[in-house]
Motif scaffolding. Structure first.
Motif, PDB file in Angstrom:
ATOM      1  N   HIS A  36       2.421   1.853  -3.459  1.00  0.00           N
ATOM      2  CA  HIS A  36       1.455   2.261  -4.486  1.00  0.00           C
ATOM      3  C   HIS A  36       0.780   3.595  -4.190  1.00  0.00           C
ATOM      4  O   HIS A  36       0.041   4.107  -5.024  1.00  0.00           O
ATOM      5  CB  HIS A  36       0.428   1.150  -4.699  1.00  0.00           C
ATOM      6  N   ALA A  37       1.022   4.148  -3.042  1.00  0.00           N
ATOM      7  CA  ALA A  37       0.500   5.481  -2.705  1.00  0.00           C
ATOM      8  C   ALA A  37       1.507   6.505  -3.230  1.00  0.00           C
ATOM      9  O   ALA A  37       2.212   7.162  -2.473  1.00  0.00           O
ATOM     10  CB  ALA A  37       0.289   5.608  -1.208  1.00  0.00           C
ATOM     11  N   THR A  38       1.564   6.638  -4.549  1.00  0.00           N
ATOM     12  CA  THR A  38       2.632   7.410  -5.186  1.00  0.00           C
ATOM     13  C   THR A  38       2.480   8.918  -5.034  1.00  0.00           C
ATOM     14  O   THR A  38       3.459   9.640  -5.141  1.00  0.00           O
ATOM     15  CB  THR A  38       2.719   7.062  -6.678  1.00  0.00           C
ATOM     16  N   LEU A  91       3.220   7.933   2.618  1.00  0.00           N
ATOM     17  CA  LEU A  91       2.339   7.270   3.574  1.00  0.00           C
ATOM     18  C   LEU A  91       3.151   6.547   4.642  1.00  0.00           C
ATOM     19  O   LEU A  91       3.898   5.624   4.354  1.00  0.00           O
ATOM     20  CB  LEU A  91       1.410   6.281   2.870  1.00  0.00           C
ATOM     21  N   ILE A  93       0.846  -1.202   0.000  1.00  0.00           N
ATOM     22  CA  ILE A  93       0.000   0.000   0.000  1.00  0.00           C
ATOM     23  C   ILE A  93       0.878   1.247   0.000  1.00  0.00           C
ATOM     24  O   ILE A  93       0.630   2.195  -0.759  1.00  0.00           O
ATOM     25  CB  ILE A  93      -0.963  -0.014   1.206  1.00  0.00           C
ATOM     26  N   GLN A  94       1.940   1.242   0.796  1.00  0.00           N
ATOM     27  CA  GLN A  94       2.848   2.392   0.834  1.00  0.00           C
ATOM     28  C   GLN A  94       3.497   2.622  -0.532  1.00  0.00           C
ATOM     29  O   GLN A  94       3.595   3.758  -0.991  1.00  0.00           O
ATOM     30  CB  GLN A  94       3.936   2.189   1.888  1.00  0.00           C
TER      31      GLN A  94
END
Length: 144
Positions: free
Chosen positions: A25-27, A31, A22-23
């Motif tokens: 892909h949180a471009t 995060l 998730i981190q």
């Protein structure tokens, strides 16, 4: 910042790969993720209902303060904080957001969890934007 409430009796290490993904892909944002720990591995003992969730709320606020101090998270105790959770942790997160609707306003992400089926805690009236991610093998979304 995402403060993550783990499922009942699930070791925190089991969330490492998912939360790192998730981190990655949180471009558009940096995060930081803080996974809460519980002595009993059961958050429900700290938050059995939306009206009795102050112990979990205090633990979340402590995690936010620690992220501000140690991880360089630039927010505050109420700015830009998402609450994430899995399974039984989702029940606790649901109660937390309902119990503190003016604090946890930026979003709730539930993995294999859900909010109330009806009433003020149901999706149409929930006090925070909510993402429900179903898990085929989890069974949490298979309500009786």
């Amino acid at each position: 910042l995402m403060v993550y409430v783990p499922g009942g009796n699930v070791p925190n290490v089991n969330y490492t790969d998912t939360l790192r993904s998730i981190q990655r892909h949180a471009t558009d944002v940096q995060l930081t993720v803080a996974v809460l720990g519980f002595r009993s591995r059961l958050c429900i003992q700290l938050c059995p209902s939306s009206g009795a969730c102050f112990l979990l709320h205090n633990q979340v606020q402590d995690a936010i303060a620690q992220a501000v101090e140690e991880a360089g998270f630039g927010g505050s105790t109420s700015d830009d904080v998402l609450v994430g959770a899995h399974s039984l942790g989702g029940t606790c997160a649901n109660y937390l957001v309902q119990g503190y609707p003016d604090v946890y306003t930026h979003g709730l992400v539930l993995h294999g969890g859900y909010v109330d089926e009806a009433g003020d805690g149901s999706l149409p009236t929930f006090p925070s934007p909510t993402l429900l991610v179903g898990a085929e093998l989890d069974g949490g979304l298979a309500r009786p």
